[in-house]
Design a protein around this motif. Sequence first.
Motif, PDB file in Angstrom:
ATOM      1  N   LEU A 117      33.220  17.376  -0.363  1.00  0.00           N
ATOM      2  CA  LEU A 117      32.935  16.160   0.394  1.00  0.00           C
ATOM      3  C   LEU A 117      34.242  15.454   0.749  1.00  0.00           C
ATOM      4  O   LEU A 117      35.198  15.488  -0.027  1.00  0.00           O
ATOM      5  CB  LEU A 117      32.069  15.213  -0.442  1.00  0.00           C
ATOM      6  CG  LEU A 117      30.679  15.717  -0.803  1.00  0.00           C
ATOM      7  CD1 LEU A 117      30.015  14.761  -1.798  1.00  0.00           C
ATOM      8  CD2 LEU A 117      29.821  15.890   0.437  1.00  0.00           C
ATOM      9  N   ILE A 118      34.251  14.801   1.914  1.00  0.00           N
ATOM     10  CA  ILE A 118      35.385  13.969   2.321  1.00  0.00           C
ATOM     11  C   ILE A 118      34.920  12.530   2.189  1.00  0.00           C
ATOM     12  O   ILE A 118      33.941  12.128   2.835  1.00  0.00           O
ATOM     13  CB  ILE A 118      35.809  14.239   3.778  1.00  0.00           C
ATOM     14  CG1 ILE A 118      36.131  15.714   3.994  1.00  0.00           C
ATOM     15  CG2 ILE A 118      37.006  13.357   4.154  1.00  0.00           C
ATOM     16  CD1 ILE A 118      36.304  16.092   5.463  1.00  0.00           C
ATOM     17  N   ALA A 127      32.592  16.772   5.273  1.00  0.00           N
ATOM     18  CA  ALA A 127      32.884  17.791   4.263  1.00  0.00           C
ATOM     19  C   ALA A 127      33.826  18.829   4.847  1.00  0.00           C
ATOM     20  O   ALA A 127      33.859  19.044   6.058  1.00  0.00           O
ATOM     21  CB  ALA A 127      31.599  18.467   3.782  1.00  0.00           C
ATOM     22  N   VAL A 128      34.575  19.458   3.956  1.00  0.00           N
ATOM     23  CA  VAL A 128      35.463  20.566   4.314  1.00  0.00           C
ATOM     24  C   VAL A 128      34.901  21.826   3.679  1.00  0.00           C
ATOM     25  O   VAL A 128      34.543  21.809   2.501  1.00  0.00           O
ATOM     26  CB  VAL A 128      36.891  20.368   3.755  1.00  0.00           C
ATOM     27  CG1 VAL A 128      37.812  21.486   4.231  1.00  0.00           C
ATOM     28  CG2 VAL A 128      37.457  19.033   4.115  1.00  0.00           C
ATOM     29  N   LYS A 150      45.236  11.081   0.953  1.00  0.00           N
ATOM     30  CA  LYS A 150      44.638   9.842   0.431  1.00  0.00           C
ATOM     31  C   LYS A 150      43.139   9.709   0.706  1.00  0.00           C
ATOM     32  O   LYS A 150      42.621   8.613   0.872  1.00  0.00           O
ATOM     33  CB  LYS A 150      45.381   8.611   0.962  1.00  0.00           C
ATOM     34  CG  LYS A 150      46.889   8.679   0.830  1.00  0.00           C
ATOM     35  CD  LYS A 150      47.388   7.749  -0.224  1.00  0.00           C
ATOM     36  CE  LYS A 150      48.886   7.642  -0.237  1.00  0.00           C
ATOM     37  NZ  LYS A 150      49.571   8.582  -1.035  1.00  0.00           N
ATOM     38  N   TYR A 151      42.442  10.833   0.742  1.00  0.00           N
ATOM     39  CA  TYR A 151      40.983  10.813   0.803  1.00  0.00           C
ATOM     40  C   TYR A 151      40.444  10.933  -0.616  1.00  0.00           C
ATOM     41  O   TYR A 151      41.160  11.266  -1.542  1.00  0.00           O
ATOM     42  CB  TYR A 151      40.444  11.993   1.630  1.00  0.00           C
ATOM     43  CG  TYR A 151      40.649  11.839   3.114  1.00  0.00           C
ATOM     44  CD1 TYR A 151      39.754  11.113   3.905  1.00  0.00           C
ATOM     45  CD2 TYR A 151      41.743  12.434   3.744  1.00  0.00           C
ATOM     46  CE1 TYR A 151      39.947  10.995   5.266  1.00  0.00           C
ATOM     47  CE2 TYR A 151      41.939  12.307   5.108  1.00  0.00           C
ATOM     48  CZ  TYR A 151      41.033  11.577   5.862  1.00  0.00           C
ATOM     49  OH  TYR A 151      41.233  11.453   7.213  1.00  0.00           O
ATOM     50  N   ASN A 157      35.154   8.221  -8.885  1.00  0.00           N
ATOM     51  CA  ASN A 157      35.439   9.442  -8.139  1.00  0.00           C
ATOM     52  C   ASN A 157      34.609  10.608  -8.643  1.00  0.00           C
ATOM     53  O   ASN A 157      35.056  11.425  -9.423  1.00  0.00           O
ATOM     54  CB  ASN A 157      36.934   9.765  -8.204  1.00  0.00           C
ATOM     55  CG  ASN A 157      37.338  10.734  -7.130  1.00  0.00           C
ATOM     56  OD1 ASN A 157      36.492  11.309  -6.447  1.00  0.00           O
ATOM     57  ND2 ASN A 157      38.621  10.929  -6.967  1.00  0.00           N
ATOM     58  N   LYS A 158      33.373  10.723  -8.127  1.00  0.00           N
ATOM     59  CA  LYS A 158      32.466  11.793  -8.499  1.00  0.00           C
ATOM     60  C   LYS A 158      32.660  13.035  -7.612  1.00  0.00           C
ATOM     61  O   LYS A 158      32.106  14.065  -7.895  1.00  0.00           O
ATOM     62  CB  LYS A 158      31.016  11.340  -8.386  1.00  0.00           C
ATOM     63  CG  LYS A 158      30.674  10.252  -9.380  1.00  0.00           C
ATOM     64  CD  LYS A 158      29.227   9.845  -9.224  1.00  0.00           C
ATOM     65  CE  LYS A 158      28.866   8.758 -10.199  1.00  0.00           C
ATOM     66  NZ  LYS A 158      27.502   8.307 -10.030  1.00  0.00           N
ATOM     67  N   ALA A 159      33.411  12.903  -6.539  1.00  0.00           N
ATOM     68  CA  ALA A 159      33.538  14.015  -5.588  1.00  0.00           C
ATOM     69  C   ALA A 159      34.379  15.152  -6.133  1.00  0.00           C
ATOM     70  O   ALA A 159      34.241  16.279  -5.722  1.00  0.00           O
ATOM     71  CB  ALA A 159      34.137  13.527  -4.274  1.00  0.00           C
ATOM     72  N   ASN A 160      35.288  14.873  -7.041  1.00  0.00           N
ATOM     73  CA  ASN A 160      36.161  15.926  -7.544  1.00  0.00           C
ATOM     74  C   ASN A 160      35.713  16.309  -8.919  1.00  0.00           C
ATOM     75  O   ASN A 160      36.091  17.113  -9.576  1.00  0.00           O
ATOM     76  CB  ASN A 160      37.619  15.475  -7.538  1.00  0.00           C
ATOM     77  CG  ASN A 160      38.083  15.199  -6.148  1.00  0.00           C
ATOM     78  OD1 ASN A 160      37.659  15.836  -5.196  1.00  0.00           O
ATOM     79  ND2 ASN A 160      38.964  14.243  -6.008  1.00  0.00           N
TER      80      ASN A 160
END
Length: 160
Positions: A117-118, A127-128, A150-151, A157-160
């Motif tokens: 997700l971005i 998303a990438v 800086k994304y 921060n649950k995306a990573n």
Amino acid sequence: MKNKSIKIKKFKPSITLKESNTITNKIFLLRKKYKLNPLTVAILDNGGNLVSLQKEDGSSLLRPNIAIGKGYAALSMGTNAGNITSLLGNRQEFLTAVSIQGTKVSSGLVPAQGGVLIIKDDTIVGAVGVSGDSSVNDQKVILESLKLLKYNKTKKNKAN
């Protein structure tokens, strides 16, 4: 009776082509730094629409579909694509059903690392999806690129 002209407003994209190209270029630079196989990078907006698809020379035939599928999986499930199989545990029938649904609107879902997700200003903007090397390396260059640009800096921060 005169026709009143309607003033058309421009659509505001969740992620621009310029932003997509910046992310893609950073991924390609990191690919060279780590001496990975040629990559294909797909950037989707938060509605699952393809904004950018770039394939490096030497990247194989199915890589575009796989990259799109990884990005679409992340958006569809609201988490990085690599997390999906662990979230579903042994619910293979659910994963199969979701994957079939994904083929109706996209290249399908590819629940593997390399779909991220971005997040910008605490909002998912897209998303990438990356394919070409191992899924672990695909994921690595995405996460590093997004961090450098800086994304994905959120309060939680649950995306990573």
